[in-house]
Design an enzyme around this catalytic site. Structure first.
Site, PDB file in Angstrom:
ATOM      1  N   ASP A  13       0.818  -1.219   0.000  1.00 45.04           N
ATOM      2  CA  ASP A  13       0.000   0.000   0.000  1.00 45.04           C
ATOM      3  C   ASP A  13       0.851   1.268   0.000  1.00 45.04           C
ATOM      4  O   ASP A  13       0.460   2.288   0.566  1.00 45.04           O
ATOM      5  CB  ASP A  13      -0.969   0.011   1.205  1.00 45.04           C
ATOM      6  CG  ASP A  13      -1.719  -1.302   1.319  1.00 45.04           C
ATOM      7  OD1 ASP A  13      -2.299  -1.713   0.309  1.00 45.04           O
ATOM      8  OD2 ASP A  13      -1.694  -1.926   2.397  1.00 45.04           O
ATOM      9  N   LYS A  16       1.883   2.035  -5.171  1.00 48.92           N
ATOM     10  CA  LYS A  16       2.485   1.500  -6.407  1.00 48.92           C
ATOM     11  C   LYS A  16       1.581   1.758  -7.608  1.00 48.92           C
ATOM     12  O   LYS A  16       2.055   2.025  -8.698  1.00 48.92           O
ATOM     13  CB  LYS A  16       2.721  -0.009  -6.280  1.00 48.92           C
ATOM     14  CG  LYS A  16       3.777  -0.367  -5.251  1.00 48.92           C
ATOM     15  CD  LYS A  16       4.027  -1.853  -5.201  1.00 48.92           C
ATOM     16  CE  LYS A  16       2.877  -2.642  -4.612  1.00 48.92           C
ATOM     17  NZ  LYS A  16       2.586  -2.378  -3.193  1.00 48.92           N
ATOM     18  N   GLY A  40      -4.491  -4.891  -4.303  1.00 50.25           N
ATOM     19  CA  GLY A  40      -5.583  -3.979  -4.606  1.00 50.25           C
ATOM     20  C   GLY A  40      -5.009  -2.675  -5.103  1.00 50.25           C
ATOM     21  O   GLY A  40      -4.180  -2.075  -4.439  1.00 50.25           O
ATOM     22  N   HIS A  41      -5.362  -2.274  -6.306  1.00 51.18           N
ATOM     23  CA  HIS A  41      -4.925  -0.970  -6.771  1.00 51.18           C
ATOM     24  C   HIS A  41      -6.095  -0.256  -7.421  1.00 51.18           C
ATOM     25  O   HIS A  41      -6.957  -0.875  -8.037  1.00 51.18           O
ATOM     26  CB  HIS A  41      -3.718  -1.059  -7.709  1.00 51.18           C
ATOM     27  CG  HIS A  41      -3.766  -2.224  -8.649  1.00 51.18           C
ATOM     28  ND1 HIS A  41      -3.142  -3.412  -8.373  1.00 51.18           N
ATOM     29  CD2 HIS A  41      -4.378  -2.382  -9.831  1.00 51.18           C
ATOM     30  CE1 HIS A  41      -3.372  -4.256  -9.350  1.00 51.18           C
ATOM     31  NE2 HIS A  41      -4.108  -3.656 -10.251  1.00 51.18           N
ATOM     32  N   GLN A 223       1.968  -6.431  -3.403  1.00 52.30           N
ATOM     33  CA  GLN A 223       2.455  -6.567  -2.021  1.00 52.30           C
ATOM     34  C   GLN A 223       3.798  -5.834  -1.868  1.00 52.30           C
ATOM     35  O   GLN A 223       3.986  -4.832  -2.518  1.00 52.30           O
ATOM     36  CB  GLN A 223       2.546  -8.030  -1.588  1.00 52.30           C
ATOM     37  CG  GLN A 223       1.199  -8.720  -1.434  1.00 52.30           C
ATOM     38  CD  GLN A 223       0.658  -9.230  -2.749  1.00 52.30           C
ATOM     39  OE1 GLN A 223       1.385  -9.818  -3.529  1.00 52.30           O
ATOM     40  NE2 GLN A 223      -0.596  -8.992  -3.002  1.00 52.30           N
TER      41      GLN A 223
END
Ligand code: IMP
Length: 427
Positions: A13, A16, A40-41, A223
């Protein structure tokens, strides 16, 4: 031709997605090399904010290829949902490619993830419950199913029968969970296979051909370094190699092809899930940092744990990944403090160390040694050059750069793509 790897340097988090979005226009191919739907992005497609878990964020650049490499695991239900969502926003997904060697996340992997966490009780890892650990366990155990197995119904049935002969007793006898039949899973998965077939390819061949044709590839890490199965805070880690080495094994591109390794770091630190976190602020200061930085998980919505910048972790990330550059994010969140503590070393059993302690117990016992850097009160979100930043913010960056042993290429001063100070071009 150029190949760059983008990695998270902390516990994930770091932002990225924003950096990928910022630089992916310079790349012909964006390839994910590890992890699954645990990532998650947030991407912006045709003015709409979309949360992606499985598809690389490069998908919004329609003239680029978005590759899911062999080191990834794919949850067909999640990826098909994302394809549908993207198509609903007018994106074709024609550039999507999935490695035939990527493993499939099966329904029993999710069941096992949840049940294992429950059994761990207070020692739980705090996983995303997306079936990640059990799927990678099957991969290493050589009992997994791969995307290529979906290309032929008989092969899929045969391998699934063998997998269930192994998994059903575990589900039933170890965890007291319902078992699965081959027919039950085939009924759900064979239609998925039909829809996913056009995307499944031999991705190592494609990636190397693209490089040979002079194209640029970005390996998009999910990650982060401290969640790496080998180099992270084991056992409070994910089950893959998000570090730069994972980009090679997870894609089938050799080390001699990589030009840059870019680390993304937040100007402070966050972590979701359990596990040691030396600079954690378990108080109202941490609470305020969480609120100010909007620190809530994209995948699970969980509040993120917050703390000050940890230069020991950063130096470790520089070493493990061989970083050439750092993109620092969210500096604007630090406006308004009189002084900002930065962890420069740890004290373990009264002994000062500048490096990551050798063992888990040492890291758990690490007490941060802080240096107090002067803060700034100005809103910096409109600054677009290093020189426009208040002197104290410039000094903060210079000190972080020195402590990290790697140059800082860009500085994020707000959520928008334009809210970035670029000190020199990456390409
Ligand atoms: P898993 O990957 O779901 O098995 O979870 C293992 C650990 O990694 C947990 O602490 C998760 O919170 C953490 N984790 C997994 N993916 C991410 C991510 O994308 N960002 C931050 N933490 C993650």
């Amino acid at each position: 031709m150029s190949a760059s790897v983008l990695v998270g340097t902390q516990w994930g988090d770091e932002g990225k997605g924003k950096i990928t979005d910022l630089i992916s226009g310079d790349f012909d191919v964006v390839c994910r090399y590890g992890g699954g739907a645990n990532a998650g992005h947030t991407v912006v497609a045709n003015g709409h904010k979309l949360a992606l878990h499985q598809i690389p964020s490069g998908i919004v650049h329609e003239d680029a290829l978005s590759v899911i490499g062999n080191g990834c695991i794919v949850d067909p239900t999640v990826i098909l949902e994302e394809i549908d969502t993207l198509k609903a926003q007018g994106l074709s997904c024609e550039g999507l490619r999935i490695s035939g060697n990527a493993h499939i996340v099966m329904p029993y992997h999710r069941d096992l993830d949840g049940a294992h966490e429950k059994n761990l009780g207070k020692n739980l890892i705090g996983t995303t419950k997306r079936g990640i650990g059990p799927c990678y366990m099957d991969k290493m155990n050589r009992t997994g199913l791969r995307m290529q197995d979906m290309l032929d119904d008989d092969t899929f049935r045969e391998k699934l029968a063998a997998a269930l002969a192994y998994q059903n007793p575990i589900l039933e006898k170890v965890y007291g969970l319902p078992t699965y039949t081959v027919e039950q899973i085939c009924e759900e998965f064979l239609p998925y296979a039909e829809r996913l077939r056009p995307y499944i390819i031999e991705s190592s061949k494609l990636l190397n051909e693209e490089l040979a044709a002079g194209k640029n590839i970005l390996f998009e890490g999910a990650q982060a370094t401290m969640l790496d199965i080998d180099h992270g805070t084991y056992p409070f880690v994910t089950s893959s190699n998000p570090t730069a080495g994972g980009a090679l094994t997870g894609s089938g591109v050799g080390p001699t092809r990589i030009d840059r390794v870019v680390g993304v770091a937040k100007a402070y630190t966050t972590r979701v899930g359990e596990g040691p976190f030396p600079t954690e602020l378990d108080d109202e200061v941490g609470e305020a940092l969480r609120a100010k930085g909007g620190e809530f998980g994209v995948t699970t919505g969980r509040p993120r744990r917050t703390g000050w910048f940890d230069a020991v972790v950063m130096r470790y990330a520089t070493r493990i990944n061989g970083l050439t550059d750092i993109c620092l994010t969210k500096l604007d969140v630090l406006s308004g403090y009189d002084t900002i503590p930065v962890c420069v070393a740890y004290e373990v059993d009264g002994v000062r160390t500048e490096e990551m302690p050798l063992d888990q117990a040492g890291f758990e016992a690490a007490v941060p040694v802080y240096e107090e850097l002067p803060g700034w009160s100005e809103d910096i979100s409109q600054c677009r050059s290093f020189e426009e930043l208040p002197q104290a913010a410039q000094d903060y960056i210079m000190r972080l750069e020195e402590l990290s042993r790697c140059r800082i290429q860009s500085i994020g001063v707000g959520p928008g793509r334009e809210a970035t100070i670029v000190r020199y071009p990456l390409m």
